[in-house]
Scaffold this motif. Structure first.
Motif, PDB file in Angstrom:
ATOM      1  N   ASP A 269       0.823  -1.203   0.000  1.00 38.73           N
ATOM      2  CA  ASP A 269       0.000   0.000   0.000  1.00 38.73           C
ATOM      3  C   ASP A 269       0.857   1.253   0.000  1.00 38.73           C
ATOM      4  OD1 ASP A 269      -2.376  -1.616   0.374  1.00 38.73           O
ATOM      5  OD2 ASP A 269      -1.822  -1.777   2.499  1.00 38.73           O
ATOM      6  N   ASP A 270       0.326   2.337  -0.588  1.00 36.34           N
ATOM      7  CA  ASP A 270       0.946   3.654  -0.472  1.00 36.34           C
ATOM      8  C   ASP A 270       0.496   4.229   0.866  1.00 36.34           C
ATOM      9  OD1 ASP A 270       1.842   6.254  -0.598  1.00 36.34           O
ATOM     10  OD2 ASP A 270       1.158   6.614  -2.651  1.00 36.34           O
ATOM     11  N   VAL A 271       1.189   3.821   1.919  1.00 33.50           N
ATOM     12  CA  VAL A 271       0.701   4.095   3.267  1.00 33.50           C
ATOM     13  C   VAL A 271       0.669   5.587   3.583  1.00 33.50           C
ATOM     14  CG1 VAL A 271       1.314   1.830   4.164  1.00 33.50           C
ATOM     15  CG2 VAL A 271       2.999   3.680   4.243  1.00 33.50           C
ATOM     16  N   VAL A 272       1.643   6.341   3.077  1.00 32.84           N
ATOM     17  CA  VAL A 272       1.662   7.775   3.343  1.00 32.84           C
ATOM     18  C   VAL A 272       0.438   8.446   2.741  1.00 32.84           C
ATOM     19  CG1 VAL A 272       2.903   9.924   2.938  1.00 32.84           C
ATOM     20  CG2 VAL A 272       4.175   7.859   3.554  1.00 32.84           C
ATOM     21  N   GLN A 273       0.158   8.143   1.487  1.00 32.58           N
ATOM     22  CA  GLN A 273      -0.984   8.760   0.815  1.00 32.58           C
ATOM     23  C   GLN A 273      -2.309   8.331   1.439  1.00 32.58           C
ATOM     24  OE1 GLN A 273      -0.619  11.167  -1.621  1.00 32.58           O
ATOM     25  NE2 GLN A 273      -2.773  11.466  -1.077  1.00 32.58           N
ATOM     26  N   LEU A 274      -2.401   7.063   1.794  1.00 35.27           N
ATOM     27  CA  LEU A 274      -3.643   6.569   2.382  1.00 35.27           C
ATOM     28  C   LEU A 274      -3.928   7.221   3.739  1.00 35.27           C
ATOM     29  CD1 LEU A 274      -3.387   2.795   1.438  1.00 35.27           C
ATOM     30  CD2 LEU A 274      -5.125   4.411   0.632  1.00 35.27           C
ATOM     31  N   VAL A 275      -2.895   7.398   4.546  1.00 38.19           N
ATOM     32  CA  VAL A 275      -3.091   8.066   5.835  1.00 38.19           C
ATOM     33  C   VAL A 275      -3.453   9.532   5.627  1.00 38.19           C
ATOM     34  CG1 VAL A 275      -1.928   8.837   7.947  1.00 38.19           C
ATOM     35  CG2 VAL A 275      -1.649   6.482   7.150  1.00 38.19           C
ATOM     36  N   LYS A 276      -2.829  10.182   4.670  1.00 33.59           N
ATOM     37  CA  LYS A 276      -3.166  11.580   4.398  1.00 33.59           C
ATOM     38  C   LYS A 276      -4.591  11.700   3.862  1.00 33.59           C
ATOM     39  CE  LYS A 276       1.277  13.818   4.136  1.00 33.59           C
ATOM     40  NZ  LYS A 276       2.089  14.844   3.456  1.00 33.59           N
ATOM     41  N   ASP A 277      -4.974  10.765   3.003  1.00 33.45           N
ATOM     42  CA  ASP A 277      -6.354  10.777   2.502  1.00 33.45           C
ATOM     43  C   ASP A 277      -7.345  10.611   3.644  1.00 33.45           C
ATOM     44  OD1 ASP A 277      -5.397  11.039  -0.064  1.00 33.45           O
ATOM     45  OD2 ASP A 277      -5.666   8.920  -0.610  1.00 33.45           O
ATOM     46  N   ARG A 278      -6.962   9.781   4.618  1.00 30.11           N
ATOM     47  CA  ARG A 278      -7.852   9.491   5.750  1.00 30.11           C
ATOM     48  C   ARG A 278      -7.991  10.704   6.669  1.00 30.11           C
ATOM     49  NH1 ARG A 278     -10.555   4.388   6.190  1.00 30.11           N
ATOM     50  NH2 ARG A 278     -10.961   3.930   8.400  1.00 30.11           N
ATOM     51  N   THR A 279      -7.047  11.624   6.584  1.00 26.73           N
ATOM     52  CA  THR A 279      -7.010  12.760   7.509  1.00 26.73           C
ATOM     53  C   THR A 279      -7.164  14.100   6.793  1.00 26.73           C
ATOM     54  OG1 THR A 279      -4.587  12.749   7.365  1.00 26.73           O
ATOM     55  CG2 THR A 279      -5.593  11.529   9.191  1.00 26.73           C
ATOM     56  N   GLY A 280      -7.804  14.095   5.642  1.00 29.55           N
ATOM     57  CA  GLY A 280      -8.046  15.347   4.915  1.00 29.55           C
ATOM     58  C   GLY A 280      -6.800  15.991   4.375  1.00 29.55           C
ATOM     59  N   GLY A 281      -5.757  15.171   4.174  1.00 25.62           N
ATOM     60  CA  GLY A 281      -4.515  15.675   3.611  1.00 25.62           C
ATOM     61  C   GLY A 281      -3.496  16.140   4.633  1.00 25.62           C
ATOM     62  N   TYR A 282      -3.852  16.130   5.930  1.00 19.60           N
ATOM     63  CA  TYR A 282      -2.966  16.664   6.957  1.00 19.60           C
ATOM     64  C   TYR A 282      -1.931  15.664   7.452  1.00 19.60           C
ATOM     65  CZ  TYR A 282      -6.132  20.643   7.209  1.00 19.60           C
ATOM     66  OH  TYR A 282      -6.873  21.752   6.899  1.00 19.60           O
ATOM     67  N   GLY A 283      -2.302  14.438   7.614  1.00 18.65           N
ATOM     68  CA  GLY A 283      -1.418  13.437   8.204  1.00 18.65           C
ATOM     69  C   GLY A 283      -1.872  13.083   9.609  1.00 18.65           C
ATOM     70  N   CYS A 284      -1.283  12.063  10.182  1.00 20.55           N
ATOM     71  CA  CYS A 284      -1.695  11.592  11.507  1.00 20.55           C
ATOM     72  C   CYS A 284      -1.231  12.560  12.594  1.00 20.55           C
ATOM     73  CB  CYS A 284      -1.144  10.193  11.763  1.00 20.55           C
ATOM     74  SG  CYS A 284       0.660  10.062  11.748  1.00 20.55           S
ATOM     75  N   ASP A 285      -1.941  12.526  13.713  1.00 18.52           N
ATOM     76  CA  ASP A 285      -1.578  13.361  14.861  1.00 18.52           C
ATOM     77  C   ASP A 285      -0.396  12.776  15.620  1.00 18.52           C
ATOM     78  OD1 ASP A 285      -3.988  15.322  14.957  1.00 18.52           O
ATOM     79  OD2 ASP A 285      -4.908  13.336  14.798  1.00 18.52           O
ATOM     80  N   VAL A 286      -0.365  11.436  15.688  1.00 21.48           N
ATOM     81  CA  VAL A 286       0.675  10.735  16.444  1.00 21.48           C
ATOM     82  C   VAL A 286       1.229   9.592  15.598  1.00 21.48           C
ATOM     83  CG1 VAL A 286       1.175   9.324  18.482  1.00 21.48           C
ATOM     84  CG2 VAL A 286      -0.384  11.278  18.674  1.00 21.48           C
ATOM     85  N   TYR A 287       2.545   9.482  15.567  1.00 24.30           N
ATOM     86  CA  TYR A 287       3.206   8.368  14.888  1.00 24.30           C
ATOM     87  C   TYR A 287       4.080   7.658  15.909  1.00 24.30           C
ATOM     88  CZ  TYR A 287       5.785   5.826  11.204  1.00 24.30           C
ATOM     89  OH  TYR A 287       6.340   4.854  10.388  1.00 24.30           O
ATOM     90  N   LEU A 288       3.769   6.395  16.181  1.00 20.00           N
ATOM     91  CA  LEU A 288       4.520   5.584  17.130  1.00 20.00           C
ATOM     92  C   LEU A 288       5.391   4.609  16.343  1.00 20.00           C
ATOM     93  CD1 LEU A 288       1.599   4.823  19.619  1.00 20.00           C
ATOM     94  CD2 LEU A 288       3.445   6.463  19.963  1.00 20.00           C
ATOM     95  N   GLU A 289       6.694   4.793  16.404  1.00 20.58           N
ATOM     96  CA  GLU A 289       7.623   3.974  15.623  1.00 20.58           C
ATOM     97  C   GLU A 289       8.144   2.839  16.485  1.00 20.58           C
ATOM     98  OE1 GLU A 289       9.894   1.984  13.482  1.00 20.58           O
ATOM     99  OE2 GLU A 289      11.102   2.975  15.037  1.00 20.58           O
ATOM    100  N   ALA A 290       7.838   1.602  16.078  1.00 23.65           N
ATOM    101  CA  ALA A 290       8.196   0.435  16.896  1.00 23.65           C
ATOM    102  C   ALA A 290       8.740  -0.701  16.049  1.00 23.65           C
ATOM    103  CB  ALA A 290       6.975  -0.038  17.690  1.00 23.65           C
ATOM    104  N   THR A 291       9.480  -0.368  14.989  1.00 21.06           N
ATOM    105  CA  THR A 291      10.002  -1.409  14.105  1.00 21.06           C
ATOM    106  C   THR A 291      11.507  -1.615  14.237  1.00 21.06           C
ATOM    107  OG1 THR A 291      10.516   0.059  12.236  1.00 21.06           O
ATOM    108  CG2 THR A 291       8.251  -0.764  12.399  1.00 21.06           C
ATOM    109  N   GLY A 292      12.247  -0.544  14.520  1.00 18.24           N
ATOM    110  CA  GLY A 292      13.702  -0.628  14.471  1.00 18.24           C
ATOM    111  C   GLY A 292      14.233  -0.593  13.055  1.00 18.24           C
TER     112      GLY A 292
END
Length: 396
Positions: A269-292
């Motif tokens: 998936d184009d995860v960046v675009q999909l999250v922006k689409d989900r948020t009216g183009g703004y992006g998520c409020d919180v990003y929790l990075e847990a992959t390393g």
């Protein structure tokens, strides 16, 4: 304890005064995984330790293999130092690894039990109690301990990495006098109890983000800690949306069981675009990075909104580089680190597990004998065989 020179002995031998068997175990040894260097983890017979003053001897019931353990095994500079920089080795050898554990109290060191404190947890402790301890054994003297930031303790003795606090990949272990010990609720299973430590880390990561009810939260990485973040978010924070990212579809299905409202695979998936689409183009409020994974960091910086909160909770095998102008000039981002469990992580993890809403039977996927520790580490490093939380049972 280990790695110290003993009188008349050689470097790395076991000190008899600290590793002698308790009365009921006289003359016995125990099986333990011993780390002597990078990729040098071998099961050996060593003396059962004897609890000293204010210490506890614990029979280990289960020990998890952390992603940090796996990176340590592979030689990550974070653990072993780097000759090209000022970073020194953190690990002391020989040492018994393992900081995710649950056990049963076998014996107390002096003074007698009736004079023993409740270890700051509000519970009296007795032989036979099932217990855990926070992964960091605080010194109680440094600046951070004095500021009630014990998880950042300057000496930073984490079970399984320092010779003064051997870990739980063994049949028995010692809880030192300063260890912060919690009694396990009677109805809690061993699988649930061994997950307290990873869940407590997820709890701390979420708490660092100061999540609000109208937030869209992205959790990148659905391993044991990422899933813990999702569980805690869903059970205790109830944000507007929880979006889970992982490259393994099976883990994404598990993320939905944990409470994610949307799941995305960065390989598909184009995860960046999909999250922006989900948020009216703004992006998520919180990003929790847990992959390393370095790719998850740069991905998150493209996905989070201006004035958003980016929480980094990972140990990386290699250095991560990015354009810091994105953090300042473009996003005016709140960039937050998270380490271990904070001050309330363990208590909140126990409360979360006690809710009965954590799908523990799907999270704790493997139970292996000590002899399979290297196989377990490889499973953690590769996420193979459908593994999520891989654990060791010293009695198999």
């Amino acid at each position: 304890m280990w790695g110290e020179r003993t009188e008349g002995g050689k470097e790395g031998e076991l000190r008899a005064d600290r590793m002698a068997a308790p009365r009921e175990e006289q003359g016995r040894t125990m099986r333990a995984v011993v780390c002597r260097g990078v990729r040098d983890y071998v099961v050996e017979n060593v003396p059962i330790p004897e609890p000293g003053r204010d210490e506890i001897l614990v029979k280990v019931l289960r020990c998890g293999i952390c992603a940090g353990d796996a990176k340590c095994f592979e030689g990550a500079a974070r653990f072993w130092g780097c000759p090209d920089s000022a970073q020194k080795a953190y690990v002391e050898t020989p040492v018994i690894p393992g900081h995710e554990f649950v056990g049963e109290i076998v014996a107390f060191g002096p003074p007698p039990v009736k004079r023993r404190s409740a270890f700051r947890t509000g519970h009296e402790l007795s032989v036979g109690d099932r217990v855990i301890a926070e992964q960091v054994v605080p010194c109680n003297n440094c600046l951070y301990c004095q500021k009630n930031l014990r998880h950042l303790c300057l000496p930073h003795a984490i079970f399984g990495f320092k010779t003064c606090v051997n870990g739980a990949m063994a049949e028995y272990m010692i809880f030192p006098a300063n260890a912060l010990v919690y009694k396990i609720p009677e109805k809690m299973s061993v699988d649930e109890a061994v997950y307290i430590e990873p869940l407590s880390c997820g709890v701390h990561g979420v708490e660092r983000a100061q999540v609000e009810s109208d937030d869209v939260v992205v959790v990148s990485g659905c391993g044991a800690i990422g899933l813990g973040m999702i569980c805690y978010l869903a059970i205790s924070k109830c944000p507007a949306e929880i979006i889970a990212l992982d490259c393994i579809d099976e883990r994404l299905r598990l993320a939905q069981l944990c409470g994610a409202s949307m799941v995305l695979n960065p390989r598909k998936d184009d995860v960046v675009q999909l999250v922006k689409d989900r948020t009216g183009g703004y992006g998520c409020d919180v990003y929790l990075e847990a992959t390393g994974s370095p790719a998850s960091v740069t991905q998150g910086l493209k996905m989070v909104r201006k004035r958003g909160r980016f929480v980094e909770y990972s140990v990386f095998k290699e250095a991560v580089t990015t354009d810091w102008s994105e953090i300042s000039d473009t996003l005016e981002l709140d960039l937050l680190g998270a380490h271990c469990s904070g001050n309330e992580g363990y208590a909140k993890a126990i409360e979360t597990l006690s809710s009965g809403k954590v799908p523990i039977e799907s999270i704790v996927t493997h139970v292996l004998p000590l002899d399979k520790v290297v196989d377990g580490i490889h499973m953690v490093n590769s996420s193979s065989d459908g593994s999520v939380k891989v654990t060791l049972d010293p009695w198999l």
